[in-house]
Design a protein around this motif. Structure first.
Motif, PDB file in Angstrom:
ATOM      1  N   ASP A 212       0.837  -1.200   0.000  1.00  0.00           N
ATOM      2  CA  ASP A 212       0.000   0.000   0.000  1.00  0.00           C
ATOM      3  C   ASP A 212       0.869   1.246   0.000  1.00  0.00           C
ATOM      4  OD1 ASP A 212      -2.364  -1.487   0.139  1.00  0.00           O
ATOM      5  OD2 ASP A 212      -2.312  -1.548   2.326  1.00  0.00           O
ATOM      6  N   LEU A 213       0.471   2.229  -0.782  1.00  0.00           N
ATOM      7  CA  LEU A 213       1.177   3.504  -0.843  1.00  0.00           C
ATOM      8  C   LEU A 213       1.040   4.211   0.497  1.00  0.00           C
ATOM      9  CD1 LEU A 213       2.637   5.584  -2.683  1.00  0.00           C
ATOM     10  CD2 LEU A 213       0.374   6.506  -3.200  1.00  0.00           C
ATOM     11  N   ARG A 214       2.146   4.596   1.109  1.00  0.00           N
ATOM     12  CA  ARG A 214       2.119   5.296   2.405  1.00  0.00           C
ATOM     13  C   ARG A 214       2.363   6.782   2.232  1.00  0.00           C
ATOM     14  NH1 ARG A 214      -0.680   2.641   5.715  1.00  0.00           N
ATOM     15  NH2 ARG A 214       0.129   4.027   7.291  1.00  0.00           N
ATOM     16  N   SER A 215       3.223   7.180   1.292  1.00  0.00           N
ATOM     17  CA  SER A 215       3.477   8.605   1.084  1.00  0.00           C
ATOM     18  C   SER A 215       4.031   8.843  -0.316  1.00  0.00           C
ATOM     19  CB  SER A 215       4.453   9.152   2.127  1.00  0.00           C
ATOM     20  OG  SER A 215       5.728   8.593   1.960  1.00  0.00           O
ATOM     21  N   VAL A 216       3.780  10.057  -0.792  1.00  0.00           N
ATOM     22  CA  VAL A 216       4.334  10.526  -2.056  1.00  0.00           C
ATOM     23  C   VAL A 216       4.932  11.893  -1.776  1.00  0.00           C
ATOM     24  CG1 VAL A 216       3.856  11.272  -4.424  1.00  0.00           C
ATOM     25  CG2 VAL A 216       2.650   9.313  -3.475  1.00  0.00           C
ATOM     26  N   SER A 217       6.169  12.077  -2.169  1.00  0.00           N
ATOM     27  CA  SER A 217       6.826  13.367  -2.029  1.00  0.00           C
ATOM     28  C   SER A 217       7.221  13.826  -3.425  1.00  0.00           C
ATOM     29  CB  SER A 217       8.059  13.243  -1.135  1.00  0.00           C
ATOM     30  OG  SER A 217       8.723  14.482  -1.056  1.00  0.00           O
ATOM     31  N   VAL A 218       6.676  14.961  -3.841  1.00  0.00           N
ATOM     32  CA  VAL A 218       6.990  15.526  -5.157  1.00  0.00           C
ATOM     33  C   VAL A 218       7.719  16.839  -4.917  1.00  0.00           C
ATOM     34  CG1 VAL A 218       6.066  16.375  -7.339  1.00  0.00           C
ATOM     35  CG2 VAL A 218       4.956  14.455  -6.181  1.00  0.00           C
ATOM     36  N   ALA A 219       8.973  16.888  -5.328  1.00  0.00           N
ATOM     37  CA  ALA A 219       9.809  18.071  -5.143  1.00  0.00           C
ATOM     38  C   ALA A 219       9.813  18.505  -3.680  1.00  0.00           C
ATOM     39  CB  ALA A 219       9.361  19.194  -6.060  1.00  0.00           C
ATOM     40  N   GLY A 220       9.799  17.538  -2.758  1.00  0.00           N
ATOM     41  CA  GLY A 220       9.871  17.842  -1.337  1.00  0.00           C
ATOM     42  C   GLY A 220       8.539  18.088  -0.652  1.00  0.00           C
ATOM     43  N   VAL A 221       7.445  18.088  -1.399  1.00  0.00           N
ATOM     44  CA  VAL A 221       6.111  18.305  -0.821  1.00  0.00           C
ATOM     45  C   VAL A 221       5.464  16.933  -0.632  1.00  0.00           C
ATOM     46  CG1 VAL A 221       3.864  19.381  -1.137  1.00  0.00           C
ATOM     47  CG2 VAL A 221       5.924  20.545  -1.950  1.00  0.00           C
ATOM     48  N   GLU A 222       5.187  16.576   0.636  1.00  0.00           N
ATOM     49  CA  GLU A 222       4.745  15.224   0.952  1.00  0.00           C
ATOM     50  C   GLU A 222       3.237  15.116   1.172  1.00  0.00           C
ATOM     51  OE1 GLU A 222       5.672  11.903   4.350  1.00  0.00           O
ATOM     52  OE2 GLU A 222       7.333  12.985   3.429  1.00  0.00           O
ATOM     53  N   THR A 223       2.670  14.026   0.663  1.00  0.00           N
ATOM     54  CA  THR A 223       1.281  13.657   0.903  1.00  0.00           C
ATOM     55  C   THR A 223       1.288  12.260   1.500  1.00  0.00           C
ATOM     56  OG1 THR A 223       0.559  14.979  -0.990  1.00  0.00           O
ATOM     57  CG2 THR A 223      -0.982  13.315  -0.179  1.00  0.00           C
ATOM     58  N   ASP A 224       0.567  12.081   2.628  1.00  0.00           N
ATOM     59  CA  ASP A 224       0.537  10.796   3.321  1.00  0.00           C
ATOM     60  C   ASP A 224      -0.793  10.103   3.117  1.00  0.00           C
ATOM     61  OD1 ASP A 224       3.123  11.059   4.479  1.00  0.00           O
ATOM     62  OD2 ASP A 224       2.283  12.404   5.993  1.00  0.00           O
ATOM     63  N   TYR A 225      -0.762   8.769   3.054  1.00  0.00           N
ATOM     64  CA  TYR A 225      -1.950   7.945   2.842  1.00  0.00           C
ATOM     65  C   TYR A 225      -2.083   6.957   3.990  1.00  0.00           C
ATOM     66  CZ  TYR A 225      -1.622   9.828  -1.836  1.00  0.00           C
ATOM     67  OH  TYR A 225      -1.546  10.683  -2.901  1.00  0.00           O
ATOM     68  N   ASP A 226      -3.292   6.813   4.528  1.00  0.00           N
ATOM     69  CA  ASP A 226      -3.584   5.840   5.572  1.00  0.00           C
ATOM     70  C   ASP A 226      -4.680   4.927   5.052  1.00  0.00           C
ATOM     71  OD1 ASP A 226      -3.464   4.733   8.252  1.00  0.00           O
ATOM     72  OD2 ASP A 226      -5.429   5.662   8.556  1.00  0.00           O
ATOM     73  N   TRP A 227      -4.512   3.632   5.270  1.00  0.00           N
ATOM     74  CA  TRP A 227      -5.418   2.631   4.718  1.00  0.00           C
ATOM     75  C   TRP A 227      -6.170   1.913   5.826  1.00  0.00           C
ATOM     76  CZ3 TRP A 227      -5.416   2.004  -0.652  1.00  0.00           C
ATOM     77  CH2 TRP A 227      -4.425   2.708  -1.324  1.00  0.00           C
ATOM     78  N   TYR A 228      -7.398   1.491   5.547  1.00  0.00           N
ATOM     79  CA  TYR A 228      -8.125   0.645   6.486  1.00  0.00           C
ATOM     80  C   TYR A 228      -7.431  -0.713   6.542  1.00  0.00           C
ATOM     81  CZ  TYR A 228     -12.093   3.891   6.563  1.00  0.00           C
ATOM     82  OH  TYR A 228     -12.898   4.987   6.730  1.00  0.00           O
ATOM     83  N   THR A 229      -7.224  -1.220   7.753  1.00  0.00           N
ATOM     84  CA  THR A 229      -6.537  -2.502   7.909  1.00  0.00           C
ATOM     85  C   THR A 229      -7.467  -3.619   8.367  1.00  0.00           C
ATOM     86  OG1 THR A 229      -5.902  -1.902  10.171  1.00  0.00           O
ATOM     87  CG2 THR A 229      -4.310  -1.421   8.405  1.00  0.00           C
ATOM     88  N   SER A 230      -8.719  -3.266   8.669  1.00  0.00           N
ATOM     89  CA  SER A 230      -9.678  -4.296   9.088  1.00  0.00           C
ATOM     90  C   SER A 230     -11.091  -3.834   8.744  1.00  0.00           C
ATOM     91  CB  SER A 230      -9.564  -4.556  10.596  1.00  0.00           C
ATOM     92  OG  SER A 230      -9.893  -3.384  11.312  1.00  0.00           O
ATOM     93  N   GLY A 231     -12.052  -4.735   8.917  1.00  0.00           N
ATOM     94  CA  GLY A 231     -13.450  -4.402   8.671  1.00  0.00           C
ATOM     95  C   GLY A 231     -13.813  -4.448   7.198  1.00  0.00           C
ATOM     96  N   SER A 232     -15.011  -3.973   6.890  1.00  0.00           N
ATOM     97  CA  SER A 232     -15.512  -4.055   5.514  1.00  0.00           C
ATOM     98  C   SER A 232     -14.770  -3.141   4.552  1.00  0.00           C
ATOM     99  CB  SER A 232     -17.006  -3.738   5.483  1.00  0.00           C
ATOM    100  OG  SER A 232     -17.226  -2.413   5.933  1.00  0.00           O
ATOM    101  N   ASN A 233     -14.080  -2.118   5.071  1.00  0.00           N
ATOM    102  CA  ASN A 233     -13.319  -1.194   4.214  1.00  0.00           C
ATOM    103  C   ASN A 233     -11.849  -1.598   4.079  1.00  0.00           C
ATOM    104  OD1 ASN A 233     -15.574   0.441   3.822  1.00  0.00           O
ATOM    105  ND2 ASN A 233     -15.097   1.709   5.590  1.00  0.00           N
TER     106      ASN A 233
END
Length: 160
Positions: free
Chosen positions: A42-63
């Motif tokens: 799973d993608l956790r973060s993307v940094s483009v030219a030093g600007v970071e975006t973080d991703y959090d994923w559901y690890t249990s349940g229906s999602n």
């Protein structure tokens, strides 16, 4: 001046770096995209030219396996909930009260979207689940004629 784009991928501890075109000496504009994945892929973060975006994923349940939140470089967080067939039915922006709600068909297509102003846009599909009609009408085409520019004497012309 040469533009170089580097992409670095961190996959569960292994680092891969790609350059396009290959980094050479001289005047170089360096643009770096850095993607980090967890051990599940799973993608956790993307940094483009030093600007970071973080991703959090559901690890249990229906999602499980779907995106829970996306947080940008200045800590604005978007939340995604109540998934049906891979589409979040509820999306909340970082601005309180601003979000959208989707109605999702059993086929996974979006039947309607209700925005923060309680405006609902419906969608229809053909037998191949392709969008069959544009949900928004295009504004009428208007043509405006502008007057021709005034003629000017050439700077080298002399008055008689």
């Amino acid at each position: 001046m040469q533009r170089v784009e580097d992409e670095t991928i961190r996959d569960a501890g292994t680092v891969y770096t790609f350059s396009d075109p290959p980094n050479t000496s001289g005047n170089v504009i360096n643009h770096v995209t850095d993607r980090e994945f967890d051990s599940n892929g799973d993608l956790r973060s993307v940094s483009v030219a030093g600007v970071e975006t973080d991703y959090d994923w559901y690890t249990s349940g229906s999602n499980r396996g779907e995106i829970n939140t996306i947080t940008d470089a200045v800590s604005n967080t978007w939340t995604f909930q109540n998934y049906k067939r891979g589409t979040p039915r509820t999306e909340q922006s970082p601005i309180a009260g601003i979000g959208i709600t989707r109605t999702v068909n059993d086929s996974g297509t979006i039947a309607s979207v209700t925005d923060a102003e309680a405006k609902t846009t419906g969608y229809s599909y053909d037998d191949n689940n392709e969008l069959s009609a544009s949900p928004r009408q295009r504004p009428p085409t208007t043509t405006r004629r502008l007057p021709a520019p005034a003629r000017r004497a050439h700077p080298s012309a002399t008055a008689c």
